[in-house]
Design a protein around this motif. Structure first.
Motif, PDB file in Angstrom:
ATOM      1  N   LEU A  58     -29.402  -9.154  57.188  1.00 12.31           N
ATOM      2  CA  LEU A  58     -28.978 -10.202  58.126  1.00 12.31           C
ATOM      3  C   LEU A  58     -27.699  -9.829  58.866  1.00 12.31           C
ATOM      4  CD1 LEU A  58     -29.733 -13.390  56.001  1.00 12.31           C
ATOM      5  CD2 LEU A  58     -31.051 -12.465  57.904  1.00 12.31           C
ATOM      6  N   MET A  59     -26.995  -8.832  58.349  1.00 13.33           N
ATOM      7  CA  MET A  59     -25.692  -8.510  58.945  1.00 13.33           C
ATOM      8  C   MET A  59     -25.667  -7.082  59.478  1.00 13.33           C
ATOM      9  SD  MET A  59     -22.959 -10.515  56.594  1.00 13.33           S
ATOM     10  CE  MET A  59     -23.371  -9.872  54.984  1.00 13.33           C
ATOM     11  N   VAL A  60     -24.927  -6.905  60.548  1.00 11.77           N
ATOM     12  CA  VAL A  60     -24.772  -5.578  61.149  1.00 11.77           C
ATOM     13  C   VAL A  60     -23.657  -4.809  60.435  1.00 11.77           C
ATOM     14  CG1 VAL A  60     -23.087  -6.194  62.953  1.00 11.77           C
ATOM     15  CG2 VAL A  60     -24.797  -4.409  63.401  1.00 11.77           C
ATOM     16  N   SER A  61     -22.838  -5.559  59.699  1.00 12.04           N
ATOM     17  CA  SER A  61     -21.700  -4.946  59.022  1.00 12.04           C
ATOM     18  C   SER A  61     -21.507  -5.633  57.674  1.00 12.04           C
ATOM     19  CB  SER A  61     -20.455  -5.129  59.892  1.00 12.04           C
ATOM     20  OG  SER A  61     -19.398  -4.352  59.415  1.00 12.04           O
ATOM     21  N   GLN A  62     -21.370  -4.821  56.627  1.00 13.46           N
ATOM     22  CA  GLN A  62     -21.233  -5.386  55.282  1.00 13.46           C
ATOM     23  C   GLN A  62     -20.574  -4.351  54.382  1.00 13.46           C
ATOM     24  OE1 GLN A  62     -25.004  -6.781  53.703  1.00 13.46           O
ATOM     25  NE2 GLN A  62     -24.209  -6.918  51.626  1.00 13.46           N
ATOM     26  N   ASP A  63     -19.717  -4.800  53.477  1.00 16.33           N
ATOM     27  CA  ASP A  63     -19.060  -3.930  52.495  1.00 16.33           C
ATOM     28  C   ASP A  63     -18.350  -2.750  53.163  1.00 16.33           C
ATOM     29  OD1 ASP A  63     -20.326  -5.605  50.716  1.00 16.33           O
ATOM     30  OD2 ASP A  63     -21.889  -4.177  50.162  1.00 16.33           O
ATOM     31  N   GLY A  64     -17.893  -2.947  54.391  1.00 23.05           N
ATOM     32  CA  GLY A  64     -17.169  -1.871  55.080  1.00 23.05           C
ATOM     33  C   GLY A  64     -18.056  -0.932  55.876  1.00 23.05           C
ATOM     34  N   TYR A  65     -19.368  -1.132  55.804  1.00 22.74           N
ATOM     35  CA  TYR A  65     -20.307  -0.263  56.518  1.00 22.74           C
ATOM     36  C   TYR A  65     -20.896  -0.988  57.729  1.00 22.74           C
ATOM     37  CZ  TYR A  65     -19.739   2.786  52.572  1.00 22.74           C
ATOM     38  OH  TYR A  65     -19.173   3.604  51.635  1.00 22.74           O
ATOM     39  N   THR A  66     -20.979  -0.278  58.847  1.00 23.15           N
ATOM     40  CA  THR A  66     -21.480  -0.875  60.083  1.00 23.15           C
ATOM     41  C   THR A  66     -22.608  -0.029  60.664  1.00 23.15           C
ATOM     42  OG1 THR A  66     -19.325  -1.838  60.554  1.00 23.15           O
ATOM     43  CG2 THR A  66     -20.821  -1.611  62.421  1.00 23.15           C
ATOM     44  N   PHE A  67     -23.656  -0.717  61.028  1.00 24.08           N
ATOM     45  CA  PHE A  67     -24.843  -0.095  61.627  1.00 24.08           C
ATOM     46  C   PHE A  67     -24.606  -0.068  63.137  1.00 24.08           C
ATOM     47  CE2 PHE A  67     -29.782  -0.872  61.907  1.00 24.08           C
ATOM     48  CZ  PHE A  67     -29.946   0.365  62.488  1.00 24.08           C
ATOM     49  N   SER A  68     -24.377   1.114  63.673  1.00 22.23           N
ATOM     50  CA  SER A  68     -23.973   1.238  65.070  1.00 22.23           C
ATOM     51  C   SER A  68     -25.018   1.999  65.883  1.00 22.23           C
ATOM     52  CB  SER A  68     -22.615   1.947  65.104  1.00 22.23           C
ATOM     53  OG  SER A  68     -22.167   2.071  66.415  1.00 22.23           O
ATOM     54  N   LEU A  69     -25.809   1.247  66.661  1.00 22.33           N
ATOM     55  CA  LEU A  69     -26.819   1.873  67.511  1.00 22.33           C
ATOM     56  C   LEU A  69     -26.137   2.533  68.704  1.00 22.33           C
ATOM     57  CD1 LEU A  69     -29.589  -0.904  67.717  1.00 22.33           C
ATOM     58  CD2 LEU A  69     -29.781   1.311  66.571  1.00 22.33           C
ATOM     59  N   ALA A  70     -26.589   3.744  69.079  1.00 21.65           N
ATOM     60  CA  ALA A  70     -26.024   4.427  70.242  1.00 21.65           C
ATOM     61  C   ALA A  70     -26.282   3.597  71.498  1.00 21.65           C
ATOM     62  CB  ALA A  70     -26.637   5.817  70.384  1.00 21.65           C
ATOM     63  N   ASP A  71     -27.439   2.928  71.516  1.00 22.95           N
ATOM     64  CA  ASP A  71     -27.830   2.112  72.664  1.00 22.95           C
ATOM     65  C   ASP A  71     -28.544   0.878  72.141  1.00 22.95           C
ATOM     66  OD1 ASP A  71     -28.198   1.471  75.306  1.00 22.95           O
ATOM     67  OD2 ASP A  71     -28.865   3.508  75.828  1.00 22.95           O
ATOM     68  N   ARG A  72     -28.105  -0.288  72.609  1.00 21.96           N
ATOM     69  CA  ARG A  72     -28.748  -1.509  72.113  1.00 21.96           C
ATOM     70  C   ARG A  72     -29.906  -1.951  72.997  1.00 21.96           C
ATOM     71  NH1 ARG A  72     -23.975  -5.571  70.638  1.00 21.96           N
ATOM     72  NH2 ARG A  72     -22.399  -3.966  70.912  1.00 21.96           N
ATOM     73  N   SER A  83     -31.007   6.616  68.346  1.00 17.20           N
ATOM     74  CA  SER A  83     -30.029   7.234  67.452  1.00 17.20           C
ATOM     75  C   SER A  83     -28.937   6.239  67.109  1.00 17.20           C
ATOM     76  CB  SER A  83     -29.459   8.514  68.056  1.00 17.20           C
ATOM     77  OG  SER A  83     -28.782   8.225  69.238  1.00 17.20           O
ATOM     78  N   PHE A  84     -28.294   6.496  65.966  1.00 19.61           N
ATOM     79  CA  PHE A  84     -27.291   5.555  65.464  1.00 19.61           C
ATOM     80  C   PHE A  84     -26.425   6.247  64.422  1.00 19.61           C
ATOM     81  CE2 PHE A  84     -31.099   5.199  62.851  1.00 19.61           C
ATOM     82  CZ  PHE A  84     -30.618   5.183  61.554  1.00 19.61           C
ATOM     83  N   THR A  85     -25.334   5.605  64.107  1.00 19.57           N
ATOM     84  CA  THR A  85     -24.507   6.053  62.990  1.00 19.57           C
ATOM     85  C   THR A  85     -24.331   4.875  62.030  1.00 19.57           C
ATOM     86  OG1 THR A  85     -22.502   5.438  64.186  1.00 19.57           O
ATOM     87  CG2 THR A  85     -23.170   7.747  64.339  1.00 19.57           C
ATOM     88  N   ILE A  86     -24.026   5.205  60.799  1.00 17.59           N
ATOM     89  CA  ILE A  86     -23.543   4.215  59.851  1.00 17.59           C
ATOM     90  C   ILE A  86     -22.052   4.515  59.711  1.00 17.59           C
ATOM     91  CG2 ILE A  86     -23.642   3.320  57.500  1.00 17.59           C
ATOM     92  CD1 ILE A  86     -26.267   2.842  59.087  1.00 17.59           C
ATOM     93  N   ASP A  87     -21.231   3.618  60.220  1.00 14.44           N
ATOM     94  CA  ASP A  87     -19.791   3.857  60.171  1.00 14.44           C
ATOM     95  C   ASP A  87     -19.227   3.312  58.862  1.00 14.44           C
ATOM     96  OD1 ASP A  87     -20.075   4.975  62.689  1.00 14.44           O
ATOM     97  OD2 ASP A  87     -19.691   3.059  63.692  1.00 14.44           O
ATOM     98  N   GLY A  88     -18.423   4.130  58.226  1.00 13.83           N
ATOM     99  CA  GLY A  88     -17.904   3.777  56.907  1.00 13.83           C
ATOM    100  C   GLY A  88     -16.606   3.000  56.975  1.00 13.83           C
ATOM    101  N   PRO A  89     -16.028   2.690  55.799  1.00 10.74           N
ATOM    102  CA  PRO A  89     -14.787   1.916  55.753  1.00 10.74           C
ATOM    103  C   PRO A  89     -13.644   2.567  56.535  1.00 10.74           C
ATOM    104  CG  PRO A  89     -15.787   2.032  53.573  1.00 10.74           C
ATOM    105  CD  PRO A  89     -16.585   2.946  54.451  1.00 10.74           C
TER     106      PRO A  89
END
Ligand SMILES: [Cu+2]
Length: 305
Positions: A58-72, A83-89
């Motif tokens: 349900l969330m795009v960001s949780q526990d310090g991790y963010t799901f970041s799509l290159a293009d929405r 493509s996307f990254t998982i950005d850490g804390p």
């Protein structure tokens, strides 16, 4: 505002009233010393009593991790690069993941009206960029990244992807317990229960004959993804029993124990592998009783059909 927020607000208001009543009692009592302020401890108790496990996805960001799509946004097509990254804390793309179910990350893409579903395994480059191709039709899509960063808890994050073009959302919700896919018929037996394990038996046949030689896919004879109607709350369920454990048969029946978070309607997607190909069977089922029944498994049982 969601129900949890409303309930919290209501209880906090109650706590405030209760606190004021205490204060009044103290003020008119025989001793006119200042009333101790009890708000903090009451609020803490109330908040922890109300805390429930939030379903995944349900969330795009949780526990310090963010799901970041290159293009929405994307254009429709059969092989659309995503493509996307998982950005850490630390804000940087995560590059270290633990393998779960044979993969470091599972990406599930579903059109928000449940007319499209894919489960793919993107490639990770040395900079932490994940890439894959998706078969996308026009509409609003929800992407789920199911992963476990090394030294962190497993988490499923969700992000929206808008795919250009005119489309007509399919808003029909019909109970579906038999799915047809490429000549296979898969039936689902068992009733979902809110907040409690429910046994679901999926039975795979082809041309009327039971399929008894299912192949392991990602370490299991099936993977079941459950998405809640209304918000697509995500649940990934694995079957009871592992291929090669000496008791688990390779079909025709695959048994799952699923605990959905609330009463309602759920869209279930079974991935199974046979003769080298993975296929997906889709179902729509409601919790036992009415979809708007109270979140109470005992009551749900009473209403069972
Ligand atoms: Cu996967």
């Amino acid at each position: 505002m969601n129900t949890a927020t409303r309930v919290t607000g209501f209880l906090l208001a109650l706590v405030a009233v209760f606190g004021m009543a205490l204060g009044v009692g103290k003020a008119v009592g025989p001793e006119s010393e200042p009333a101790p302020v009890a708000h903090d401890s009451h609020e803490a108790t109330t908040a922890s009593a109300l805390k429930t496990d939030t379903p995944g996805g349900l969330m795009v960001s949780q526990d310090g991790y963010t799901f970041s799509l290159a293009d929405r946004q994307a254009t429709p097509g059969r092989d659309v690069g995503v493509s996307f990254t998982i950005d850490g804390p630390d804000g940087k793309p995560v590059t270290e993941y633990d393998v779960e179910h044979e993969k470091r990350l599972h990406l599930i893409a579903v059109r928000r009206d449940f007319t499209g579903f894919q489960h793919v395994h993107p490639e990770l480059d040395s900079h932490g960029v994940w890439s894959t191709e998706l078969d996308l039709t026009a509409g609003q899509w929800r992407l789920f990244a199911d992963f476990k960063a090394t030294d962190a808890d497993a988490v499923t994050l969700g992000a929206d992807l808008a795919v250009d073009g005119d489309y007509q959302p399919d808003t029909t919700v019909t109970e579906t317990r038999t799915a047809e896919v490429d000549g296979y018929t898969v039936t689902l037996d068992g009733d979902l229960k809110a907040g409690a394990d429910a046994k679901l038996t999926l039975d795979v046949s082809r041309d009327g004959k039971p399929v008894t030689d299912l192949q392991p896919y990602l370490g299991a004879y099936g993977h079941l993804v459950s998405l809640r109607g209304g918000d697509l709350a995500y649940l990934h369920v694995h079957p009871d029993g592992t291929p090669g454990d000496g008791t688990t048969q390779p079909g025709p029946k695959v048994v799952f124990y699923a605990a959905v978070p609330s009463a309602g309607t759920y869209h279930l997607f079974l991935d199974f592998r046979h003769e080298g190909q993975v296929r997906t069977a889709a179902f729509t089922v409601s919790t036992a009783g009415h979809a708007d029944a109270a979140v109470d498994s005992d009551k749900a049982d009473d209403h069972g059909h």
